[in-house]
Design an enzyme around this catalytic site. Sequence first.
Site, short mmCIF file in Angstrom:
data_model
loop_
_atom_site.label_atom_id
_atom_site.label_comp_id
_atom_site.label_asym_id
_atom_site.label_seq_id
_atom_site.Cartn_x
_atom_site.Cartn_y
_atom_site.Cartn_z
N ASP A 190 0.86 -1.18 0.00
CA ASP A 190 0.00 0.00 0.00
C ASP A 190 0.90 1.24 0.00
O ASP A 190 1.42 1.62 1.04
CB ASP A 190 -0.92 0.01 1.22
CG ASP A 190 -1.95 1.15 1.16
OD1 ASP A 190 -1.73 2.13 0.42
OD2 ASP A 190 -2.98 1.05 1.86
N GLU A 225 -23.26 -6.12 -11.59
CA GLU A 225 -24.21 -6.38 -10.51
C GLU A 225 -25.56 -5.77 -10.86
O GLU A 225 -25.61 -4.57 -11.16
CB GLU A 225 -23.68 -5.80 -9.19
CG GLU A 225 -22.38 -6.46 -8.74
CD GLU A 225 -21.85 -5.90 -7.42
OE1 GLU A 225 -22.54 -5.06 -6.81
OE2 GLU A 225 -20.76 -6.31 -7.00
N ALA A 256 -13.64 -8.53 -1.45
CA ALA A 256 -14.87 -7.92 -0.95
C ALA A 256 -14.79 -6.41 -1.10
O ALA A 256 -15.46 -5.67 -0.38
CB ALA A 256 -15.12 -8.30 0.51
N ALA A 257 -13.97 -5.95 -2.05
CA ALA A 257 -13.77 -4.51 -2.24
C ALA A 257 -14.59 -3.99 -3.41
O ALA A 257 -15.69 -3.46 -3.22
CB ALA A 257 -12.28 -4.22 -2.44
N ARG A 258 -14.08 -4.16 -4.64
CA ARG A 258 -14.80 -3.73 -5.84
C ARG A 258 -14.55 -4.76 -6.94
O ARG A 258 -13.43 -5.22 -7.13
CB ARG A 258 -14.32 -2.34 -6.32
CG ARG A 258 -14.77 -1.19 -5.44
CD ARG A 258 -16.27 -0.94 -5.58
NE ARG A 258 -16.72 0.20 -4.78
CZ ARG A 258 -17.19 0.11 -3.56
NH1 ARG A 258 -17.24 -1.08 -2.95
NH2 ARG A 258 -17.59 1.18 -2.91
N HIS A 292 -22.71 -9.09 -2.66
CA HIS A 292 -22.31 -7.73 -2.29
C HIS A 292 -23.00 -7.28 -1.00
O HIS A 292 -23.67 -6.25 -0.94
CB HIS A 292 -22.64 -6.74 -3.42
CG HIS A 292 -21.81 -5.48 -3.33
ND1 HIS A 292 -21.54 -4.70 -4.42
CD2 HIS A 292 -21.21 -4.87 -2.27
CE1 HIS A 292 -20.81 -3.65 -4.05
NE2 HIS A 292 -20.61 -3.74 -2.75
N ASP A 338 -17.37 -11.25 -2.88
CA ASP A 338 -18.61 -10.58 -2.50
C ASP A 338 -19.01 -9.54 -3.53
O ASP A 338 -20.11 -9.02 -3.49
CB ASP A 338 -18.45 -9.91 -1.12
CG ASP A 338 -19.73 -9.22 -0.66
OD1 ASP A 338 -20.75 -9.90 -0.49
OD2 ASP A 338 -19.70 -7.98 -0.50
#
Length: 351
Positions: free
Chosen positions: A197, A287, A256-258, A310, A282
């Site tokens: 990061d 979607e 589970a982010a984008r 999601h 997720d």
Amino acid sequence: MTKILAAGDRFIRSSLFRASLEHALGDRPAEIVELEFAWPDEPFGRVGEVDEASGDEDQLIAALEGATAIVTQLAPMTERVIAASPELRLIAVSRGGPTNINLDAARRHGVAVANVPGRNGIATAEMTIGLALALLRRIPLSHASLLDRQWRGDLYRHDAVGAEVSGAVIGLLGAGAVGAHVAKVFRAMGAEVLVFDPYLPAGALEGVVQRVDSIDELFARSDLLSVHARLSDETRHVVNAERLRLMRPGSRLVNAARGGLVDYDAVAEAISRGHLAGAAFDVFPEEPVDFTHPIFTLADQGKDIVLTPHIAGASLQTAERAADGVAEEVRRLLDGEPLRNPLVDLSAAPA
């Protein structure tokens, strides 16, 4: 008397907005009007020039007549709606990404806008951990076998058992509010946690994670990689075929982010050829999802694929934090205090 519109939906109910407003405002006289949209029972979408919105512009304009403030999650605050609401001074949106708000229009019309960043950080982090555990320990597969009235004793075979977090190398692509919480939990469970990061401040998560110098190093060293980056032109498909080939055989992926962060075709291919042991998602590129995608075919074939619609950020506490957050912004506006999380600062807007 100050009029406030509580424009809820079936996740953050208008009654929850009302309760938070009444608590925040105390004895201050206010008329709180409730309006409720059909999401998530009906999908959100584009309304006018804004995205991820639920509701009708005409209905919203009528409800906003005479209102000083609106608290909402998904109301379509378009140019047309804002222009038709001359007494409006604050739009308090109970989400981190206010794509349903035309911020330029609000600025032009002198309407302040505030949001609630981080409202679902804990929920998303906990869901990420749950997805990882379900994937590592093959929980959905075991559950499905019992529902099929099968006693899968063979899942105790050495070549069929799952893996532990303790002792694993878990890579986190991003360590913001969600990733940092995930890192702390996995470290407490005995994992070696790696992070890439470039925006993580020096010294942050010291003693919890090991920072790596490149994305490629993160992929190459991780037994399980969890995605926590923001979606941008630079990060779209940051998880791609080339980087998946760097991962260890038998490694796993969680997102589970984008959906746009991951090339799902490449993941399906890596699972099909046995390079990846499995994946948990997720979020998806489209979607509602395209159920013809190979990911669903592989899941039907019994591959280790964990899928949820999601819902990582959806918890009772998320809804409560969101409602409390926007109510506090209304209180601050009415008491003449600076907004806590301003996106459009009323003091800087034209009269």
